[in-house]
Write a protein that holds these residues in place. Structure first.
Motif, short mmCIF file in Angstrom:
data_model
loop_
_atom_site.label_atom_id
_atom_site.label_comp_id
_atom_site.label_asym_id
_atom_site.label_seq_id
_atom_site.Cartn_x
_atom_site.Cartn_y
_atom_site.Cartn_z
N GLU A 1 0.83 -1.20 0.00
CA GLU A 1 0.00 0.00 0.00
C GLU A 1 0.87 1.25 0.00
O GLU A 1 0.61 2.21 -0.75
CB GLU A 1 -0.92 0.02 1.22
N TYR A 2 1.92 1.27 0.82
CA TYR A 2 2.76 2.46 0.91
C TYR A 2 3.47 2.72 -0.43
O TYR A 2 3.58 3.87 -0.87
CB TYR A 2 3.76 2.32 2.05
N ARG A 3 3.94 1.65 -1.07
CA ARG A 3 4.58 1.83 -2.38
C ARG A 3 3.60 2.44 -3.39
O ARG A 3 3.99 3.28 -4.22
CB ARG A 3 5.10 0.49 -2.89
N ARG A 4 2.37 2.01 -3.34
CA ARG A 4 1.37 2.58 -4.24
C ARG A 4 1.14 4.05 -3.94
O ARG A 4 0.97 4.87 -4.85
CB ARG A 4 0.04 1.80 -4.13
N PHE A 5 1.16 4.43 -2.66
CA PHE A 5 1.02 5.84 -2.29
C PHE A 5 2.21 6.65 -2.84
O PHE A 5 2.03 7.79 -3.28
CB PHE A 5 0.95 5.99 -0.78
N PHE B 1 11.78 3.61 5.26
CA PHE B 1 11.26 2.82 4.14
C PHE B 1 11.04 3.72 2.93
O PHE B 1 11.41 3.37 1.79
CB PHE B 1 9.95 2.16 4.57
N LEU B 2 10.46 4.90 3.17
CA LEU B 2 10.22 5.86 2.10
C LEU B 2 11.54 6.31 1.48
O LEU B 2 11.70 6.35 0.25
CB LEU B 2 9.44 7.04 2.65
N ALA B 3 12.51 6.65 2.33
CA ALA B 3 13.81 7.12 1.82
C ALA B 3 14.50 6.04 1.01
O ALA B 3 15.09 6.33 -0.04
CB ALA B 3 14.69 7.55 3.00
N ARG B 4 14.41 4.81 1.47
CA ARG B 4 15.07 3.70 0.77
C ARG B 4 14.36 3.37 -0.54
O ARG B 4 15.01 3.17 -1.58
CB ARG B 4 15.08 2.47 1.68
N GLU B 5 13.04 3.32 -0.52
CA GLU B 5 12.28 2.91 -1.70
C GLU B 5 12.23 3.99 -2.77
O GLU B 5 12.34 3.70 -3.97
CB GLU B 5 10.85 2.54 -1.29
N ALA B 6 12.03 5.25 -2.35
CA ALA B 6 11.86 6.34 -3.31
C ALA B 6 13.17 7.09 -3.56
O ALA B 6 13.26 7.87 -4.51
CB ALA B 6 10.79 7.31 -2.84
N GLY B 7 14.17 6.89 -2.70
CA GLY B 7 15.46 7.53 -2.87
C GLY B 7 15.50 9.00 -2.50
O GLY B 7 16.49 9.68 -2.77
N CYS B 8 14.44 9.50 -1.87
CA CYS B 8 14.37 10.93 -1.57
C CYS B 8 14.81 11.21 -0.12
O CYS B 8 15.05 10.30 0.66
CB CYS B 8 12.95 11.44 -1.79
N ARG B 9 14.90 12.50 0.20
CA ARG B 9 15.18 12.91 1.58
C ARG B 9 13.87 12.95 2.35
O ARG B 9 12.82 13.33 1.81
CB ARG B 9 15.82 14.29 1.61
N VAL B 10 13.92 12.58 3.62
CA VAL B 10 12.74 12.56 4.46
C VAL B 10 13.05 13.21 5.80
O VAL B 10 14.10 12.95 6.40
CB VAL B 10 12.23 11.12 4.71
N THR B 11 12.15 14.07 6.25
CA THR B 11 12.21 14.61 7.60
C THR B 11 10.97 14.13 8.34
O THR B 11 9.84 14.36 7.88
CB THR B 11 12.24 16.14 7.61
N GLY B 12 11.17 13.44 9.44
CA GLY B 12 10.05 12.92 10.22
C GLY B 12 9.83 13.76 11.47
O GLY B 12 10.79 14.14 12.15
N VAL B 13 8.55 14.05 11.76
CA VAL B 13 8.21 14.76 12.99
C VAL B 13 7.16 13.96 13.76
O VAL B 13 6.28 13.34 13.17
CB VAL B 13 7.68 16.19 12.71
N ASP B 14 7.28 13.98 15.06
CA ASP B 14 6.33 13.29 15.93
C ASP B 14 6.41 13.93 17.30
O ASP B 14 7.45 14.47 17.70
CB ASP B 14 6.64 11.80 16.02
#
Length: 269
Positions: free
Chosen positions: A42-46, A71-84
């Motif tokens: 599902e995430y890959r489809r998103f 997972f997003l950074a590895r699969e899509a190759g982009c930079r990711v900043t996570g906040v929580d």
């Protein structure tokens, strides 16, 4: 009235426990550290719907332990900043990033989304928020902040797992919201909120079936390891989480609460 159950503190605080890793594998099939209703396919489809490219910088709102951001950074190759807002979740993120060799592409910081996001205008190409929107107050203001930090033409995709699509009792609502702050809404509210915040609504899709299956498998995986989990969590927390998951499964399988994915775009490109 259902007692409060610490789902996220339990998941993040005991993230490295082997029994929880086993539960995640049985629940999701592909364990990348998630604690939501999202699976790998599902995430890959998103990612495809968001048209992510390697040059993109993505903001992951409600990133939890950081596993889905990595997972997003590895699969899509982009930079990711996570906040929580969770200290336990944010503390786990950098460690996981170093182990995965992704600490140059994935960064994490604690942020309370009830306040302005700590980023400049137009800082991101896309925003993702998996199953966390229902926990965030003042949705209209938050979407306005997302619009501010997105570049022109930037995209957002979020899922809302508690859209009210049938009759739900007060006891069921209390159990469904026993893991923290929740906002339940009827169909149409998210669509209107996205438009009022200045986004173009590109797509609204019913993705309830993922929640049906994940809740079923999560409950079964935990029940299979009841003795170990009771030693880790305590009897009260174990029982509360099992009741929570059983209620999620019943409400979603009967489509009385539904899960939707919303894809929006900021005008300008």
């Amino acid at each position: 009235m259902s007692r409060s159950v610490d789902l996220y503190g339990t998941a993040y605080g005991n993230f490295a426990a082997e029994v929880l890793a086993q539960v995640r594998r049985d629940t999701y099939g592909e364990d990348f550290g998630q604690s939501s209703w999202v699976t790998g396919p599902e995430y890959r489809r998103f990612f495809q719907l968001l048209e992510l490219a390697a040059a993109d910088h993505v903001l992951d709102v409600g990133c939890g332990s950081g596993g889905p951001a990595l997972f997003l950074a590895r699969e899509a190759g982009c930079r990711v900043t996570g906040v929580d807002v969770s200290e336990a979740g944010i503390e786990a993120g950098p460690t996981l990033a170093r182990k995965a060799g992704l600490d140059d592409r994935a960064h994490f910081r604690r942020a309370d989304v009830r306040e302005p996001l700590p980023f400049p205008d137009g800082a991101f190409d896309a925003i993702v928020c998996m199953d966390a929107m229902c926990h965030l107050p003042d949705r209209g203001r938050l979407l306005g902040e997302w619009r501010r930090v997105l570049r022109p033409g930037g995209r957002l995709l979020y899922t809302d797992p508690v859209v009210v699509t049938g009759l739900v009792s007060n006891e069921e609502l209390a159990t469904r919201s026993s893991t923290g702050y929740f906002e339940f809404c009827p169909p149409g509210v998210n669509e209107r909120s996205i438009g009022q915040a200045g986004f173009e609504l590109v797509r609204a899709e019913d993705v309830t079936e993922n929640e049906v299956e994940v809740s079923r498998r999560w409950h079964a995986a935990r029940q299979q390891r009841a003795a170990e989990l009771i030693r880790l969590e305590g009897e009260e927390t174990f029982a509360g989480l099992q009741q929570f998951l059983a209620t999620v499964h019943r409400l979603t399988s009967e489509r009385r609460l539904s899960r939707f994915a919303y894809l929006g775009r900021k005008p300008g490109e």
